[in-house]
Design a protein around this motif. Structure first.
Motif, PDB file in Angstrom:
ATOM      1  N   ALA A 125       0.839  -1.202   0.000  1.00  0.00           N
ATOM      2  CA  ALA A 125       0.000   0.000   0.000  1.00  0.00           C
ATOM      3  C   ALA A 125       0.869   1.245   0.000  1.00  0.00           C
ATOM      4  CB  ALA A 125      -0.937  -0.012   1.209  1.00  0.00           C
ATOM      5  N   VAL A 126       1.944   1.229   0.788  1.00  0.00           N
ATOM      6  CA  VAL A 126       2.866   2.364   0.848  1.00  0.00           C
ATOM      7  C   VAL A 126       3.573   2.529  -0.497  1.00  0.00           C
ATOM      8  CG1 VAL A 126       4.971   3.242   1.920  1.00  0.00           C
ATOM      9  CG2 VAL A 126       3.193   2.206   3.337  1.00  0.00           C
ATOM     10  N   ALA A 127       4.027   1.397  -1.073  1.00  0.00           N
ATOM     11  CA  ALA A 127       4.753   1.436  -2.344  1.00  0.00           C
ATOM     12  C   ALA A 127       3.851   1.905  -3.479  1.00  0.00           C
ATOM     13  CB  ALA A 127       5.315   0.057  -2.667  1.00  0.00           C
ATOM     14  N   GLY A 128       2.559   1.548  -3.433  1.00  0.00           N
ATOM     15  CA  GLY A 128       1.654   1.887  -4.516  1.00  0.00           C
ATOM     16  C   GLY A 128       1.022   3.259  -4.388  1.00  0.00           C
ATOM     17  N   ARG A 129       1.155   3.872  -3.196  1.00  0.00           N
ATOM     18  CA  ARG A 129       0.468   5.131  -2.941  1.00  0.00           C
ATOM     19  C   ARG A 129       0.937   6.234  -3.869  1.00  0.00           C
ATOM     20  NH1 ARG A 129       0.729   7.420   3.007  1.00  0.00           N
ATOM     21  NH2 ARG A 129       2.839   7.691   2.214  1.00  0.00           N
ATOM     22  N   GLY A 130       2.221   6.189  -4.228  1.00  0.00           N
ATOM     23  CA  GLY A 130       2.775   7.226  -5.080  1.00  0.00           C
ATOM     24  C   GLY A 130       2.083   7.318  -6.433  1.00  0.00           C
ATOM     25  N   GLY A 131       1.538   6.176  -6.895  1.00  0.00           N
ATOM     26  CA  GLY A 131       1.036   6.154  -8.252  1.00  0.00           C
ATOM     27  C   GLY A 131      -0.469   6.197  -8.402  1.00  0.00           C
ATOM     28  N   VAL A 132      -1.186   5.535  -7.483  1.00  0.00           N
ATOM     29  CA  VAL A 132      -2.610   5.309  -7.706  1.00  0.00           C
ATOM     30  C   VAL A 132      -3.388   6.620  -7.827  1.00  0.00           C
ATOM     31  CG1 VAL A 132      -4.685   4.307  -6.696  1.00  0.00           C
ATOM     32  CG2 VAL A 132      -2.547   3.039  -6.634  1.00  0.00           C
ATOM     33  N   ALA A 133      -2.977   7.649  -7.092  1.00  0.00           N
ATOM     34  CA  ALA A 133      -3.707   8.913  -7.097  1.00  0.00           C
ATOM     35  C   ALA A 133      -3.700   9.580  -8.471  1.00  0.00           C
ATOM     36  CB  ALA A 133      -3.096   9.865  -6.087  1.00  0.00           C
TER      37      ALA A 133
ATOM     38  N   GLY B  46       5.159  -0.508 -11.012  1.00  0.00           N
ATOM     39  CA  GLY B  46       5.917   0.374 -11.876  1.00  0.00           C
ATOM     40  C   GLY B  46       5.023   1.193 -12.805  1.00  0.00           C
ATOM     41  N   LEU B  47       3.827   0.661 -13.095  1.00  0.00           N
ATOM     42  CA  LEU B  47       2.918   1.326 -14.029  1.00  0.00           C
ATOM     43  C   LEU B  47       1.842   2.160 -13.329  1.00  0.00           C
ATOM     44  CD1 LEU B  47       2.341  -1.527 -16.652  1.00  0.00           C
ATOM     45  CD2 LEU B  47       3.648   0.594 -16.972  1.00  0.00           C
ATOM     46  N   ALA B  48       1.894   2.189 -11.982  1.00  0.00           N
ATOM     47  CA  ALA B  48       0.820   2.838 -11.218  1.00  0.00           C
ATOM     48  C   ALA B  48       0.625   4.301 -11.633  1.00  0.00           C
ATOM     49  CB  ALA B  48       1.102   2.727  -9.728  1.00  0.00           C
ATOM     50  N   ALA B  49       1.726   4.996 -11.946  1.00  0.00           N
ATOM     51  CA  ALA B  49       1.608   6.415 -12.270  1.00  0.00           C
ATOM     52  C   ALA B  49       1.649   6.674 -13.776  1.00  0.00           C
ATOM     53  CB  ALA B  49       2.726   7.193 -11.578  1.00  0.00           C
ATOM     54  N   ALA B  50       1.729   5.588 -14.573  1.00  0.00           N
ATOM     55  CA  ALA B  50       1.929   5.745 -16.016  1.00  0.00           C
ATOM     56  C   ALA B  50       0.624   6.095 -16.742  1.00  0.00           C
ATOM     57  CB  ALA B  50       2.504   4.453 -16.579  1.00  0.00           C
ATOM     58  N   ASP B  51       0.756   6.757 -17.904  1.00  0.00           N
ATOM     59  CA  ASP B  51      -0.427   7.035 -18.725  1.00  0.00           C
ATOM     60  C   ASP B  51      -0.682   5.847 -19.666  1.00  0.00           C
ATOM     61  OD1 ASP B  51       1.559   7.251 -20.584  1.00  0.00           O
ATOM     62  OD2 ASP B  51       1.309   9.398 -20.945  1.00  0.00           O
ATOM     63  N   HIS B  52      -1.789   5.921 -20.395  1.00  0.00           N
ATOM     64  CA  HIS B  52      -2.213   4.800 -21.246  1.00  0.00           C
ATOM     65  C   HIS B  52      -1.132   4.390 -22.250  1.00  0.00           C
ATOM     66  CE1 HIS B  52      -5.423   3.013 -24.157  1.00  0.00           C
ATOM     67  NE2 HIS B  52      -4.750   2.088 -23.518  1.00  0.00           N
ATOM     68  N   GLY B  53      -0.520   5.388 -22.880  1.00  0.00           N
ATOM     69  CA  GLY B  53       0.489   5.104 -23.895  1.00  0.00           C
ATOM     70  C   GLY B  53       1.674   4.324 -23.330  1.00  0.00           C
ATOM     71  N   THR B  54       2.117   4.720 -22.125  1.00  0.00           N
ATOM     72  CA  THR B  54       3.241   4.032 -21.488  1.00  0.00           C
ATOM     73  C   THR B  54       2.874   2.596 -21.135  1.00  0.00           C
ATOM     74  OG1 THR B  54       3.755   6.170 -20.507  1.00  0.00           O
ATOM     75  CG2 THR B  54       4.990   4.272 -19.676  1.00  0.00           C
ATOM     76  N   VAL B  55       1.642   2.401 -20.625  1.00  0.00           N
ATOM     77  CA  VAL B  55       1.190   1.050 -20.272  1.00  0.00           C
ATOM     78  C   VAL B  55       1.168   0.173 -21.521  1.00  0.00           C
ATOM     79  CG1 VAL B  55      -0.709  -0.320 -19.305  1.00  0.00           C
ATOM     80  CG2 VAL B  55      -0.182   1.915 -18.335  1.00  0.00           C
ATOM     81  N   ARG B  56       0.662   0.734 -22.632  1.00  0.00           N
ATOM     82  CA  ARG B  56       0.612  -0.001 -23.911  1.00  0.00           C
ATOM     83  C   ARG B  56       2.005  -0.437 -24.352  1.00  0.00           C
ATOM     84  NH1 ARG B  56      -4.086   0.932 -27.440  1.00  0.00           N
ATOM     85  NH2 ARG B  56      -2.747   0.028 -29.011  1.00  0.00           N
ATOM     86  N   LEU B  57       2.933   0.536 -24.340  1.00  0.00           N
ATOM     87  CA  LEU B  57       4.298   0.255 -24.798  1.00  0.00           C
ATOM     88  C   LEU B  57       4.975  -0.788 -23.907  1.00  0.00           C
ATOM     89  CD1 LEU B  57       5.694   3.749 -25.873  1.00  0.00           C
ATOM     90  CD2 LEU B  57       5.269   1.743 -27.316  1.00  0.00           C
ATOM     91  N   THR B  58       4.785  -0.623 -22.586  1.00  0.00           N
ATOM     92  CA  THR B  58       5.439  -1.537 -21.635  1.00  0.00           C
ATOM     93  C   THR B  58       4.933  -2.965 -21.817  1.00  0.00           C
ATOM     94  OG1 THR B  58       5.539   0.299 -20.088  1.00  0.00           O
ATOM     95  CG2 THR B  58       5.997  -1.886 -19.193  1.00  0.00           C
ATOM     96  N   LEU B  59       3.611  -3.132 -21.875  1.00  0.00           N
ATOM     97  CA  LEU B  59       3.048  -4.477 -21.999  1.00  0.00           C
ATOM     98  C   LEU B  59       3.341  -5.082 -23.369  1.00  0.00           C
ATOM     99  CD1 LEU B  59      -0.424  -4.311 -20.176  1.00  0.00           C
ATOM    100  CD2 LEU B  59       1.783  -5.038 -19.309  1.00  0.00           C
ATOM    101  N   GLY B  60       3.624  -4.236 -24.371  1.00  0.00           N
ATOM    102  CA  GLY B  60       3.891  -4.729 -25.710  1.00  0.00           C
ATOM    103  C   GLY B  60       5.321  -5.193 -25.914  1.00  0.00           C
ATOM    104  N   GLN B  61       6.220  -4.834 -24.966  1.00  0.00           N
ATOM    105  CA  GLN B  61       7.609  -5.299 -25.079  1.00  0.00           C
ATOM    106  C   GLN B  61       7.636  -6.823 -25.005  1.00  0.00           C
ATOM    107  OE1 GLN B  61       9.353  -3.153 -21.867  1.00  0.00           O
ATOM    108  NE2 GLN B  61       9.606  -1.269 -23.042  1.00  0.00           N
ATOM    109  N   PRO B  62       8.477  -7.469 -25.859  1.00  0.00           N
ATOM    110  CA  PRO B  62       8.469  -8.937 -25.938  1.00  0.00           C
ATOM    111  C   PRO B  62       8.576  -9.626 -24.579  1.00  0.00           C
ATOM    112  CG  PRO B  62       9.880  -8.023 -27.640  1.00  0.00           C
ATOM    113  CD  PRO B  62       9.424  -6.869 -26.801  1.00  0.00           C
ATOM    114  N   PHE B  63       9.493  -9.164 -23.728  1.00  0.00           N
ATOM    115  CA  PHE B  63       9.698  -9.774 -22.409  1.00  0.00           C
ATOM    116  C   PHE B  63       8.413  -9.752 -21.589  1.00  0.00           C
ATOM    117  CE2 PHE B  63      10.934  -9.355 -17.913  1.00  0.00           C
ATOM    118  CZ  PHE B  63      11.728 -10.482 -17.768  1.00  0.00           C
TER     119      PHE B  63
END
Lengths: 133, 126
Positions: A125-133, B46-63
């Motif tokens: 929850a702490v690790a994810g807080r930075g992003g979810v908002a 890692g994707l929590a703060a990303a926008d749609h385009g970044t999520v698309r690109l990241t998930l599309g990488q072969p790995f």
């Protein structure tokens, strides 16, 4: 032969009053409950994948829903269920290998799983807080 | 009530052959899901703060596409096996039990296909 039914307490009503809860049965029950929750939640995940591959309309709905308070609570509930099911699943595999089957290690590992679930969910929850908002 | 012994009744019918198959595949998918689920959580963090385009690109990488496909297959396979046992244990009306088993099978298979098509679109079309 007597036709009157014996007035014995039956299963669900025995819980708590006549039947003492054991950690081993509670953790077993929780494993099933979290498994069902995760199994159903998996369909939400696949819908999210479909949304990511789409043009962005459905993805926008997901983004707003997950950023809302109920969405956040649901996300953390899934995280807690996943962490518990994963840890207790490892416990089950240790049992399958023939270890920890005696009362003492069965209880110790049960408490370990429960405590670790709380700690790891809080950390997540702490690790994810930075992003979810 | 037959007077035949249980042994006499099963003799000649052969074994079911797959007695431990369900148990074994459930463990196999569980083992696969330990690293895959950890990877999935790490990826989402890692994707929590990303926008749609970044999520698309990241998930599309072969790995990521390969591991995401593996995760989706193992996840729904494991879910089907687990839900199957739950239905067997708690649903006692035969018609409802069979209906639910068929629905769970179809739904999980369909979910795997939806996941693979989505991942394929991300990996091959950008």
């Amino acid at each position: 032969m007597s036709t009157t039914k014996p007035q014995r307490p039956l299963s669900p009503f025995m819980l708590g009053t006549h039947y003492r809860f054991q950690l081993t049965s509670v953790t077993s029950f929780l494993h099933r409950v979290t498994g069902i929750v995760l199994g159903l939640g998996a369909f939400g995940f696949v819908l999210w994948l479909h949304a990511v591959a789409g043009d962005g309309v459905l993805y926008g709905y997901f983004r707003d829903a997950l950023a809302s308070t109920p969405g956040c609570i649901a996300l953390y509930a899934f995280a807690a269920a996943l962490i518990y099911h994963l840890l207790n699943g490892i416990r089950h595999m240790v049992w399958d290998a023939g270890w920890w089957l005696e009362l003492k290690p069965a209880y110790r590992s049960g408490w370990t799983v429960l405590v670790l679930t709380v700690i790891l969910t809080a950390l997540l929850a702490v690790a994810g807080r930075g992003g979810v908002a | 009530m037959s007077l035949k012994t249980p042994l006499a009744r099963v003799r000649g019918l052969g074994s079911a052959k797959d007695g431990t198959h369900h148990w074994w595949v459930q463990r196999l998918t569980a083992i696969a899901l330990i690293p895959l689920a950890l990877y999935f959580v790490w990826l989402l963090l890692g994707l929590a703060a990303a926008d749609h385009g970044t999520v698309r690109l990241t998930l599309g990488q072969p790995f990521n596409a390969v591991l995401m496909a593996a995760f989706s297959i193992a996840l729904f396979w494991h879910a089907q096996l687990g839900l199957q046992v739950v239905i067997e244990d708690y649903i006692h009306a035969r018609w409802l039990e069979v209906t639910l088993q068929v629905l769970v099978r179809f739904a999980t298979l369909l979910a795997i296909l939806v996941a693979l098509v989505a991942i394929g679109r991300l990996a091959f079309t950008g």
